[in-house]
Design a protein around this motif. Structure first.
Motif, PDB file in Angstrom:
ATOM      1  N   SER A   1       0.928  -1.389   0.086  1.00  0.00           N
ATOM      2  CA  SER A   1       0.092  -0.100   0.185  1.00  0.00           C
ATOM      3  C   SER A   1       0.794   1.221   0.016  1.00  0.00           C
ATOM      4  CB  SER A   1      -0.849  -0.076   1.142  1.00  0.00           C
ATOM      5  OG  SER A   1      -0.232   0.410   2.323  1.00  0.00           O
ATOM      6  N   MET A   2       2.137   1.194   0.507  1.00  0.00           N
ATOM      7  CA  MET A   2       3.047   2.109   0.505  1.00  0.00           C
ATOM      8  C   MET A   2       2.526   3.303   1.632  1.00  0.00           C
ATOM      9  SD  MET A   2       4.708   2.729  -3.368  1.00  0.00           S
ATOM     10  CE  MET A   2       3.094   2.726  -4.094  1.00  0.00           C
ATOM     11  N   ILE A   3       1.418   3.028   2.290  1.00  0.00           N
ATOM     12  CA  ILE A   3       0.951   4.325   3.106  1.00  0.00           C
ATOM     13  C   ILE A   3       1.257   4.005   4.543  1.00  0.00           C
ATOM     14  CG2 ILE A   3      -0.578   5.059   1.451  1.00  0.00           C
ATOM     15  CD1 ILE A   3      -2.759   3.659   2.895  1.00  0.00           C
ATOM     16  N   ARG A   4       1.665   2.599   5.200  1.00  0.00           N
ATOM     17  CA  ARG A   4       1.414   2.645   6.411  1.00  0.00           C
ATOM     18  C   ARG A   4       2.288   3.280   7.334  1.00  0.00           C
ATOM     19  NH1 ARG A   4       0.225  -2.396   4.082  1.00  0.00           N
ATOM     20  NH2 ARG A   4      -1.080  -4.001   5.186  1.00  0.00           N
ATOM     21  N   ASN A   5       3.455   3.618   7.046  1.00  0.00           N
ATOM     22  CA  ASN A   5       4.161   4.882   7.719  1.00  0.00           C
ATOM     23  C   ASN A   5       3.584   5.929   7.803  1.00  0.00           C
ATOM     24  OD1 ASN A   5       6.789   3.489   8.919  1.00  0.00           O
ATOM     25  ND2 ASN A   5       7.329   3.290   6.727  1.00  0.00           N
ATOM     26  N   ALA A   6       2.977   6.542   6.871  1.00  0.00           N
ATOM     27  CA  ALA A   6       2.290   7.908   6.679  1.00  0.00           C
ATOM     28  C   ALA A   6       0.968   7.767   7.551  1.00  0.00           C
ATOM     29  CB  ALA A   6       1.846   8.337   5.365  1.00  0.00           C
ATOM     30  N   LEU A   7      -0.004   6.360   7.457  1.00  0.00           N
ATOM     31  CA  LEU A   7      -0.974   6.385   8.278  1.00  0.00           C
ATOM     32  C   LEU A   7      -0.655   6.377   9.774  1.00  0.00           C
ATOM     33  CD1 LEU A   7      -4.175   5.627   8.145  1.00  0.00           C
ATOM     34  CD2 LEU A   7      -3.459   3.318   8.189  1.00  0.00           C
ATOM     35  N   THR A   8       0.308   5.762  10.309  1.00  0.00           N
ATOM     36  CA  THR A   8       0.700   5.931  11.580  1.00  0.00           C
ATOM     37  C   THR A   8       1.093   7.286  11.960  1.00  0.00           C
ATOM     38  OG1 THR A   8       1.870   3.434  11.408  1.00  0.00           O
ATOM     39  CG2 THR A   8       2.300   4.988  13.492  1.00  0.00           C
ATOM     40  N   ARG A   9       1.646   7.994  11.084  1.00  0.00           N
ATOM     41  CA  ARG A   9       1.875   9.419  11.455  1.00  0.00           C
ATOM     42  C   ARG A   9       0.568  10.043  11.847  1.00  0.00           C
ATOM     43  NH1 ARG A   9       4.386  14.523  11.108  1.00  0.00           N
ATOM     44  NH2 ARG A   9       2.962  16.212  10.468  1.00  0.00           N
ATOM     45  N   ASP A  10      -0.559   9.913  11.110  1.00  0.00           N
ATOM     46  CA  ASP A  10      -1.757  10.535  11.144  1.00  0.00           C
ATOM     47  C   ASP A  10      -2.554   9.818  12.580  1.00  0.00           C
ATOM     48  OD1 ASP A  10      -2.021  12.028   8.775  1.00  0.00           O
ATOM     49  OD2 ASP A  10      -2.671  10.270   7.739  1.00  0.00           O
TER      50      ASP A  10
ATOM     51  N   ASN B   1     -12.005   4.629  14.306  1.00  0.00           N
ATOM     52  CA  ASN B   1     -12.435   3.815  13.052  1.00  0.00           C
ATOM     53  C   ASN B   1     -12.755   4.830  11.995  1.00  0.00           C
ATOM     54  OD1 ASN B   1     -12.726   1.661  11.311  1.00  0.00           O
ATOM     55  ND2 ASN B   1     -14.595   0.889  12.819  1.00  0.00           N
ATOM     56  N   THR B   2     -13.309   5.719  12.031  1.00  0.00           N
ATOM     57  CA  THR B   2     -13.874   6.719  10.967  1.00  0.00           C
ATOM     58  C   THR B   2     -12.498   7.308  10.614  1.00  0.00           C
ATOM     59  OG1 THR B   2     -15.873   6.791  11.754  1.00  0.00           O
ATOM     60  CG2 THR B   2     -15.007   8.458  10.327  1.00  0.00           C
ATOM     61  N   TYR B   3     -11.756   7.849  11.547  1.00  0.00           N
ATOM     62  CA  TYR B   3     -10.610   8.610  11.235  1.00  0.00           C
ATOM     63  C   TYR B   3      -9.475   7.934  10.326  1.00  0.00           C
ATOM     64  CZ  TYR B   3      -6.105  11.126  11.934  1.00  0.00           C
ATOM     65  OH  TYR B   3      -5.128  11.960  11.852  1.00  0.00           O
ATOM     66  N   LEU B   4      -9.209   6.630  10.668  1.00  0.00           N
ATOM     67  CA  LEU B   4      -8.237   5.776  10.021  1.00  0.00           C
ATOM     68  C   LEU B   4      -8.700   5.439   8.915  1.00  0.00           C
ATOM     69  CD1 LEU B   4      -6.726   3.658  12.850  1.00  0.00           C
ATOM     70  CD2 LEU B   4      -5.454   5.437  12.005  1.00  0.00           C
ATOM     71  N   THR B   5      -9.957   4.917   8.662  1.00  0.00           N
ATOM     72  CA  THR B   5     -10.467   4.545   7.380  1.00  0.00           C
ATOM     73  C   THR B   5     -10.526   5.768   6.545  1.00  0.00           C
ATOM     74  OG1 THR B   5     -11.922   3.234   8.500  1.00  0.00           O
ATOM     75  CG2 THR B   5     -12.555   3.736   6.243  1.00  0.00           C
ATOM     76  N   GLY B   6     -10.838   7.029   7.016  1.00  0.00           N
ATOM     77  CA  GLY B   6     -10.841   8.253   5.868  1.00  0.00           C
ATOM     78  C   GLY B   6      -9.257   8.412   5.597  1.00  0.00           C
ATOM     79  N   LYS B   7      -8.428   8.438   6.499  1.00  0.00           N
ATOM     80  CA  LYS B   7      -7.007   8.791   6.299  1.00  0.00           C
ATOM     81  C   LYS B   7      -6.508   7.774   5.324  1.00  0.00           C
ATOM     82  CE  LYS B   7      -5.886  12.552   8.611  1.00  0.00           C
ATOM     83  NZ  LYS B   7      -5.509  13.683   7.892  1.00  0.00           N
ATOM     84  N   THR B   8      -6.838   6.357   5.212  1.00  0.00           N
ATOM     85  CA  THR B   8      -6.342   5.317   4.464  1.00  0.00           C
ATOM     86  C   THR B   8      -7.011   5.575   3.224  1.00  0.00           C
ATOM     87  OG1 THR B   8      -6.542   3.708   6.170  1.00  0.00           O
ATOM     88  CG2 THR B   8      -6.494   2.866   3.830  1.00  0.00           C
ATOM     89  N   ASP B   9      -8.158   6.085   2.881  1.00  0.00           N
ATOM     90  CA  ASP B   9      -8.853   6.410   1.491  1.00  0.00           C
ATOM     91  C   ASP B   9      -7.950   7.680   1.130  1.00  0.00           C
ATOM     92  OD1 ASP B   9     -10.598   4.459   1.696  1.00  0.00           O
ATOM     93  OD2 ASP B   9     -12.005   5.581   2.508  1.00  0.00           O
ATOM     94  N   SER B  10      -7.524   8.692   1.888  1.00  0.00           N
ATOM     95  CA  SER B  10      -6.928   9.958   1.792  1.00  0.00           C
ATOM     96  C   SER B  10      -5.569   9.744   1.117  1.00  0.00           C
ATOM     97  CB  SER B  10      -7.216  10.991   2.809  1.00  0.00           C
ATOM     98  OG  SER B  10      -6.423  11.958   2.242  1.00  0.00           O
ATOM     99  N   LEU B  11      -4.852   8.812   1.614  1.00  0.00           N
ATOM    100  CA  LEU B  11      -3.497   8.430   1.515  1.00  0.00           C
ATOM    101  C   LEU B  11      -3.443   8.036   0.158  1.00  0.00           C
ATOM    102  CD1 LEU B  11      -2.164   7.920   4.907  1.00  0.00           C
ATOM    103  CD2 LEU B  11      -1.453   9.793   3.346  1.00  0.00           C
ATOM    104  N   ALA B  12      -4.270   6.752   0.100  1.00  0.00           N
ATOM    105  CA  ALA B  12      -4.244   6.179  -1.169  1.00  0.00           C
ATOM    106  C   ALA B  12      -4.599   7.023  -2.570  1.00  0.00           C
ATOM    107  CB  ALA B  12      -5.463   4.772  -1.065  1.00  0.00           C
TER     108      ALA B  12
ATOM    109  N   ASP C   1      -7.766  -4.521   2.298  1.00  0.00           N
ATOM    110  CA  ASP C   1      -7.221  -5.180   3.612  1.00  0.00           C
ATOM    111  C   ASP C   1      -7.042  -4.371   4.533  1.00  0.00           C
ATOM    112  OD1 ASP C   1      -7.169  -7.585   2.457  1.00  0.00           O
ATOM    113  OD2 ASP C   1      -5.003  -7.594   1.834  1.00  0.00           O
ATOM    114  N   LEU C   2      -6.673  -3.138   4.422  1.00  0.00           N
ATOM    115  CA  LEU C   2      -6.191  -2.102   5.575  1.00  0.00           C
ATOM    116  C   LEU C   2      -7.676  -1.754   6.254  1.00  0.00           C
ATOM    117  CD1 LEU C   2      -3.534   0.321   4.402  1.00  0.00           C
ATOM    118  CD2 LEU C   2      -3.472  -1.214   6.374  1.00  0.00           C
ATOM    119  N   HIS C   3      -8.575  -1.304   5.260  1.00  0.00           N
ATOM    120  CA  HIS C   3      -9.771  -1.199   5.819  1.00  0.00           C
ATOM    121  C   HIS C   3     -10.346  -2.431   6.941  1.00  0.00           C
ATOM    122  CE1 HIS C   3     -10.764   2.424   3.987  1.00  0.00           C
ATOM    123  NE2 HIS C   3     -10.788   2.044   2.788  1.00  0.00           N
TER     124      HIS C   3
END
Length: 555
Positions: free
Chosen positions: A117-126, A356-367, A403-405
């Motif tokens: 996904s290449m976003i796990r580090n960025a998602l953890t920052r969020d 849950n809403t926050y991480l799901t939204g950030k996942t979509d935004s980063l993707a 998968d992340l969701h």
């Protein structure tokens, strides 16, 4: 030196090399950077820098950095991954990511090779920002060309170091004198990759390897090493003592409980299997707490490690790596009823705030940010090849995001049950609260979730009212000390020096009255309070000695 161009074609001159015309264009809708090493040399070491220049293309502008250095970075990522990560160092400090980020020489270019996904580090920052963790590393995505060859999607991030907007703690004197204060700062890491080429020590009780990242090994002195190694070992000795769970004589006086609990929750939420294998923590000057963080290196987190299997319904404290390292500390802490209750309470605050809403939204935004770049990346690197220990393989980028969701939602449900169960069975009834008189406290309201008592109008004069306000860790208006008076306590606001006061009268016995502040007077029973334990989760009623009324946030 940095230069700004408005044309997309510039003349590049490699140091000691020939001049060539290169068309610097932006590959996708994220910035593109071009790094050209001196004479086109290959980057073969993670220890030795080589000289280079860099061009940064974003929108209609091109910025050229005339001189910098670059080397490899990482442990297994450098030795085993085909897509390499790098560390770059400018000759002078650069606000590379702009306002609000560090002004620094050193930056990292993360390949995120093992994270499809290449976003796990960025998602953890969020996530770190959501749970109010300090020093969360930056994350900005770019397309990278190295010596004219496309390398893929990369993430610019901070180097973990002591510096404003990074690990923002006091810097020590490089040349020590008799008056030098060596109580801090120190940046440390429990590190499973024991590297004796750098400054380090082993703890006294569990023999855990701790790397000293700051002060720098080039000028750290033996008395500084002795000070910090003795301090960490004293904390560890208290943690494994017979009265480890005592609020005064156990381990708690040595740790900042807020960062400790937030860091541990982040480790479990992300299912970071390396969370105890590599744990950053730090100590500031004249501050006798160890702070946990920053959050770093999460590319195999969020259920992305085949060696441990599916971690959706598992705890890192049971299955993660490093259970003989910082995992040993946390395992012992779980035996403390206070820790068990505090983890559960803080977790519920975070979930109720919309995790849950926050991480799901950030996942979509980063993707979405990587929608075009990931296409180019996976033209070069296989999206379905196991480069390391990826848990699952798919043929489409969307499947990895799905998968992340699924993991985020299901893991939150699992952790909610686990933390509640461990809190109830391990915690029992809330114990009597005996405030430590040399600390400041923040006071959370259970009904308002993350809100707490705060002083309005800066609380500068007697008669100022108090209110509920969103938690802000550094606001002194939200910090209270407790001054013992007989069987009761005054509650003194740090910002104003004024005491919490109940102005109720007998005629108001059945109505709500706004609490106020007053000049401290420990003979005035309206300024005296007791703390009545409630339930099993570590909550208390705050009861006035004169009126018998409780602090209440109803309505």
């Amino acid at each position: 030196m940095k230069r700004l161009f408005l044309l997309l074609t510039v003349l590049f001159t490699a140091a000691m090399g020939e001049s060539t015309a290169i068309n610097y264009t932006q590959l996708t809708d994220i910035p593109t950077i071009y790094i050209n090493t001196e004479n086109g040399r290959s980057i073969t070491s993670k220890d030795i820098y080589i000289y280079a220049t860099m061009v940064y293309v974003n929108g209609g502008s091109v910025v050229q950095y005339d001189s910098l250095q670059i080397r490899g970075r990482g442990n297994s990522t450098w030795t085993s991954m085909p897509k390499k990560s790098y560390r770059i160092k400018f000759n002078e400090k650069e606000k590379f990511l702009g306002k609000g980020y560090a002004n620094a020489k050193s930056w990292t270019l993360l390949a995120n090779c093992t994270d499809k996904s290449m976003i796990r580090n960025a998602l953890t920052r969020d996530l770190g920002e959501f749970i109010s963790m300090k020093n969360t590393p930056a994350a900005k995505f770019v397309d990278l060309y190295l010596n004219g060859t496309y390398q893929g999607t990369y993430q610019i991030s901070d180097q973990v170091e002591v510096k404003p907007h990074r690990v923002d703690i006091s810097e020590q004197d490089e040349t020590l004198t008799a008056s030098s204060n060596i109580t801090g700062g120190y940046l440390l890491e429990v590190d499973g990759f024991a590297d004796t080429s750098e400054k380090y020590f082993y703890t006294g009780t569990k023999n855990i390897y701790v790397r000293i990242h700051y002060p720098d090994e080039d000028y750290i002195k033996s008395n500084q090493i002795s000070y910090i190694s003795n301090y960490v070992s004293t904390f560890e000795k208290a943690l494994f003592s017979s009265n480890f769970d005592d609020a005064l004589s156990g381990y708690r006086p040595y740790v900042d409980s807020t960062s400790l609990v937030n860091w541990y929750i982040a480790t479990e939420m992300t299912a970071n299997v390396d969370g105890f294998w590599s744990t950053y923590f730090y100590k500031n000057k004249d501050d006798y707490h160890l702070y946990f963080g920053p959050l770093w290196d999460y590319d195999i987190a969020y259920n992305n490690c085949s060696r441990t299997g599916d971690m959706t319904n598992a705890l890192m404290i049971d299955k993660g790596y490093g259970l003989n390292l910082s995992g040993a500390w946390v395992t012992q802490m779980w035996k403390d009823k206070w820790f068990a209750n505090r983890v559960n309470t803080r977790w519920k605050e975070i979930v109720n705030a919309g995790l849950n809403t926050y991480l799901t939204g950030k996942t979509d935004s980063l993707a979405s940010v990587l929608a075009k770049s990931e296409v180019e990346n996976y033209k070069k690197w296989s999206i379905s090849y196991r480069y390391y220990n990826e848990f699952v393989l798919h043929s489409s980028y969307k499947d990895y995001i799905d998968d992340l969701h699924n993991f985020i939602s299901n893991h939150i449900t699992y952790l909610t049950k686990q933390f509640a169960s461990r809190s109830i069975t391990g915690g029992g009834a809330t114990q009597a609260f005996t405030p430590l008189t040399n600390y400041y406290y923040r006071i959370y309201n259970k009904g308002a979730s993350i809100a707490l008592i705060d002083v309005t109008n800066s609380g500068t004069t007697a008669g100022s009212t108090i209110s509920i306000y969103a938690s802000t860790l550094d606001h002194q208006t939200q910090q209270w000390s407790f001054v013992k008076s007989g069987n009761y306590y005054q509650m003194i606001n740090r910002a104003s020096g004024l005491a919490l006061y109940d102005p109720s009268t007998t005629a108001q016995s059945s109505t709500a009255v706004q609490l106020v502040l007053a000049a401290p007077n420990n003979t005035d029973s309206r300024q005296l309070w007791s703390f009545v334990p409630q339930g099993t989760e570590g909550f208390y009623n705050i009861k006035n000695a004169s009126t018998g009324k409780l602090v209440n946030n109803s309505g």
